[in-house]
Design a protein around this motif. Sequence first.
Motif, PDB file in Angstrom:
ATOM      1  N   ALA A  28       0.792  -1.328  -0.095  1.00 36.82           N
ATOM      2  CA  ALA A  28       0.033   0.001  -0.016  1.00 36.82           C
ATOM      3  C   ALA A  28       0.713   1.230  -0.107  1.00 36.82           C
ATOM      4  N   ALA A  29       2.322   1.109   0.574  1.00 30.46           N
ATOM      5  CA  ALA A  29       2.987   2.391   0.525  1.00 30.46           C
ATOM      6  C   ALA A  29       4.204   2.207  -0.380  1.00 30.46           C
ATOM      7  N   ALA A  30       3.949   1.377  -1.441  1.00 30.44           N
ATOM      8  CA  ALA A  30       5.013   1.087  -2.178  1.00 30.44           C
ATOM      9  C   ALA A  30       5.215   2.285  -3.332  1.00 30.44           C
ATOM     10  N   HIS A  31       6.739   2.554  -3.461  1.00 33.41           N
ATOM     11  CA  HIS A  31       6.838   3.615  -4.420  1.00 33.41           C
ATOM     12  C   HIS A  31       7.043   3.180  -5.769  1.00 33.41           C
ATOM     13  N   THR A  32       6.402   4.048  -6.867  1.00 27.85           N
ATOM     14  CA  THR A  32       6.475   3.623  -8.194  1.00 27.85           C
ATOM     15  C   THR A  32       7.384   4.524  -8.790  1.00 27.85           C
ATOM     16  N   ASP A  33       8.398   4.032  -9.479  1.00 24.25           N
ATOM     17  CA  ASP A  33       9.591   4.767 -10.069  1.00 24.25           C
ATOM     18  C   ASP A  33       9.058   5.272 -11.553  1.00 24.25           C
ATOM     19  N   VAL A  34       9.833   6.141 -12.426  1.00 24.11           N
ATOM     20  CA  VAL A  34       9.320   6.418 -13.599  1.00 24.11           C
ATOM     21  C   VAL A  34       9.175   5.199 -14.694  1.00 24.11           C
ATOM     22  N   ALA A  35      10.005   4.196 -14.532  1.00 21.02           N
ATOM     23  CA  ALA A  35       9.975   3.129 -15.377  1.00 21.02           C
ATOM     24  C   ALA A  35       8.653   2.429 -15.388  1.00 21.02           C
ATOM     25  N   VAL A  36       7.927   2.245 -14.356  1.00 24.08           N
ATOM     26  CA  VAL A  36       6.841   1.567 -14.012  1.00 24.08           C
ATOM     27  C   VAL A  36       5.493   2.545 -13.944  1.00 24.08           C
ATOM     28  N   LEU A  37       5.719   3.772 -14.039  1.00 25.14           N
ATOM     29  CA  LEU A  37       4.552   4.832 -13.763  1.00 25.14           C
ATOM     30  C   LEU A  37       3.593   4.711 -14.660  1.00 25.14           C
ATOM     31  N   GLY A  38       4.026   4.467 -16.086  1.00 22.96           N
ATOM     32  CA  GLY A  38       2.996   4.321 -16.925  1.00 22.96           C
ATOM     33  C   GLY A  38       1.939   3.113 -16.927  1.00 22.96           C
ATOM     34  N   GLU A  39       2.717   1.866 -16.216  1.00 23.00           N
ATOM     35  CA  GLU A  39       1.854   0.709 -16.266  1.00 23.00           C
ATOM     36  C   GLU A  39       0.969   0.813 -15.078  1.00 23.00           C
ATOM     37  N   ALA A  40       1.412   1.679 -13.871  1.00 19.26           N
ATOM     38  CA  ALA A  40       0.695   1.771 -12.776  1.00 19.26           C
ATOM     39  C   ALA A  40      -0.623   2.636 -13.077  1.00 19.26           C
ATOM     40  N   VAL A  41      -0.345   3.801 -13.786  1.00 20.14           N
ATOM     41  CA  VAL A  41      -1.467   4.393 -14.082  1.00 20.14           C
ATOM     42  C   VAL A  41      -2.439   3.881 -15.051  1.00 20.14           C
ATOM     43  N   ALA A  42      -1.956   3.234 -16.063  1.00 21.13           N
ATOM     44  CA  ALA A  42      -2.939   2.491 -16.913  1.00 21.13           C
ATOM     45  C   ALA A  42      -3.791   1.510 -16.282  1.00 21.13           C
ATOM     46  N   ASP A  43      -2.938   0.835 -15.431  1.00 19.51           N
ATOM     47  CA  ASP A  43      -3.739  -0.384 -14.713  1.00 19.51           C
ATOM     48  C   ASP A  43      -4.905   0.275 -13.842  1.00 19.51           C
ATOM     49  N   LEU A  44      -4.683   1.419 -13.290  1.00 16.38           N
ATOM     50  CA  LEU A  44      -5.796   1.993 -12.369  1.00 16.38           C
ATOM     51  C   LEU A  44      -6.876   2.544 -13.272  1.00 16.38           C
ATOM     52  N   VAL A  45      -6.513   3.182 -14.207  1.00 18.09           N
ATOM     53  CA  VAL A  45      -7.625   4.033 -15.082  1.00 18.09           C
ATOM     54  C   VAL A  45      -8.311   2.860 -15.642  1.00 18.09           C
ATOM     55  N   LEU A  46      -7.729   1.918 -16.460  1.00 15.44           N
ATOM     56  CA  LEU A  46      -8.432   1.007 -17.295  1.00 15.44           C
ATOM     57  C   LEU A  46      -9.049  -0.228 -16.444  1.00 15.44           C
ATOM     58  N   GLY A  47      -8.684  -0.147 -15.295  1.00 13.76           N
ATOM     59  CA  GLY A  47      -9.183  -1.259 -14.269  1.00 13.76           C
ATOM     60  C   GLY A  47     -10.557  -0.558 -13.402  1.00 13.76           C
ATOM     61  N   ASN A 131      14.232  15.051  -4.934  1.00 14.26           N
ATOM     62  CA  ASN A 131      14.649  13.993  -5.755  1.00 14.26           C
ATOM     63  C   ASN A 131      13.272  13.092  -6.085  1.00 14.26           C
ATOM     64  N   ALA A 132      12.379  13.095  -5.363  1.00 15.83           N
ATOM     65  CA  ALA A 132      11.180  12.440  -5.327  1.00 15.83           C
ATOM     66  C   ALA A 132      10.201  12.610  -6.599  1.00 15.83           C
ATOM     67  N   LYS A 133      10.637  13.626  -7.044  1.00 14.66           N
ATOM     68  CA  LYS A 133       9.711  14.260  -8.209  1.00 14.66           C
ATOM     69  C   LYS A 133       9.454  13.126  -9.268  1.00 14.66           C
ATOM     70  N   GLY A 134      10.164  12.169  -9.671  1.00 11.97           N
ATOM     71  CA  GLY A 134       9.792  11.012 -10.602  1.00 11.97           C
ATOM     72  C   GLY A 134       9.098   9.741 -10.056  1.00 11.97           C
ATOM     73  N   GLN A 135       8.717  10.019  -8.738  1.00 13.12           N
ATOM     74  CA  GLN A 135       8.206   8.872  -7.973  1.00 13.12           C
ATOM     75  C   GLN A 135       6.760   9.071  -7.784  1.00 13.12           C
ATOM     76  N   ALA A 136       6.126   7.962  -7.652  1.00 12.01           N
ATOM     77  CA  ALA A 136       4.627   8.166  -7.176  1.00 12.01           C
ATOM     78  C   ALA A 136       4.400   7.170  -5.925  1.00 12.01           C
ATOM     79  N   THR A 137       3.539   7.332  -5.112  1.00  9.88           N
ATOM     80  CA  THR A 137       2.941   6.370  -4.249  1.00  9.88           C
ATOM     81  C   THR A 137       1.527   5.803  -4.316  1.00  9.88           C
ATOM     82  N   GLN A 138       1.772   4.589  -4.383  1.00  8.25           N
ATOM     83  CA  GLN A 138       0.332   3.677  -4.506  1.00  8.25           C
ATOM     84  C   GLN A 138      -0.391   3.650  -3.502  1.00  8.25           C
ATOM     85  N   VAL A 139      -1.634   4.018  -3.229  1.00  9.33           N
ATOM     86  CA  VAL A 139      -2.239   4.053  -1.820  1.00  9.33           C
ATOM     87  C   VAL A 139      -3.481   3.093  -1.944  1.00  9.33           C
ATOM     88  N   ASN A 140      -3.503   1.966  -1.178  1.00  8.47           N
ATOM     89  CA  ASN A 140      -4.895   1.233  -1.187  1.00  8.47           C
ATOM     90  C   ASN A 140      -5.486   1.288   0.299  1.00  8.47           C
TER      91      ASN A 140
END
Length: 235
Positions: A28-47, A131-140
């Motif tokens: 729930a508190a995992a950080h998502t870096d730029v490399a997988v940010l697209g996948e994380a956003v797409a998974d959320l939106v399309l799901g 330095n966290a500008k390229g990161q995101a936090t997934q919250v559940n």
Amino acid sequence: MEQTLLQARALIESTVSLHRRRPDPGPAAAHTDVAVLGEAVADLVLGARHSVCLAITGKDAFGRIARESLAMLDSGPVVRLLCAPEVADGSLCQLTRTPGARFEVRVSEAELRDIVVVDGAAALVRATAGNAKGQATQVNDPAAVRALELLFAGAWSRGRKLDDHLALSHRLRSELTRRILERLRDGYTDDAAARDLNVSLRTYRRHVAEIMRELGANSRFQAGVRAVELGLLSE
């Protein structure tokens, strides 16, 4: 509304504090870096099944990925897209006209953070500092997601519709116009407002007349009402 936002911020802070005290924060508190940010956003939106609340602050990778994901939605969830003025353009109108899609786009002058909230059950928050500008936090966590949803709702309620924003002239979107409207709202006399803005009384009154004409208002009160409707002023 202000009380609701304060409660929401307090809820977020308490949830973050709770996660920090846990020995293992888990996914729930995992950080998502730029490399997988697209996948994380797409998974959320399309799901999404019911709703998507999305805030975009720029035309960087996050904004591009989010818009591409929205474009892939054919129908289903209700989508609320809130964006900063520099992001708002005619291309967003195409999203609202997608057959079967239920999109609404608003523009906010307030400070935003890139965020996706889906079905009130999951969220992704883009870090913006250091330095966290390229990161995101997934919250559940349900409480934290609900708090983020409330914060989004507060910003959404103060935003103006995309069509209204695009119809506004450059003059109405200027910093000077905002400052003049604030003084009209706060009941300044023309003399006091002109001194405060460091302009002549004649220049101030000319600006007021031009703003009223741009807003299609016959009185200063009507101009204030119209400015609130367009999101140029808070109530």
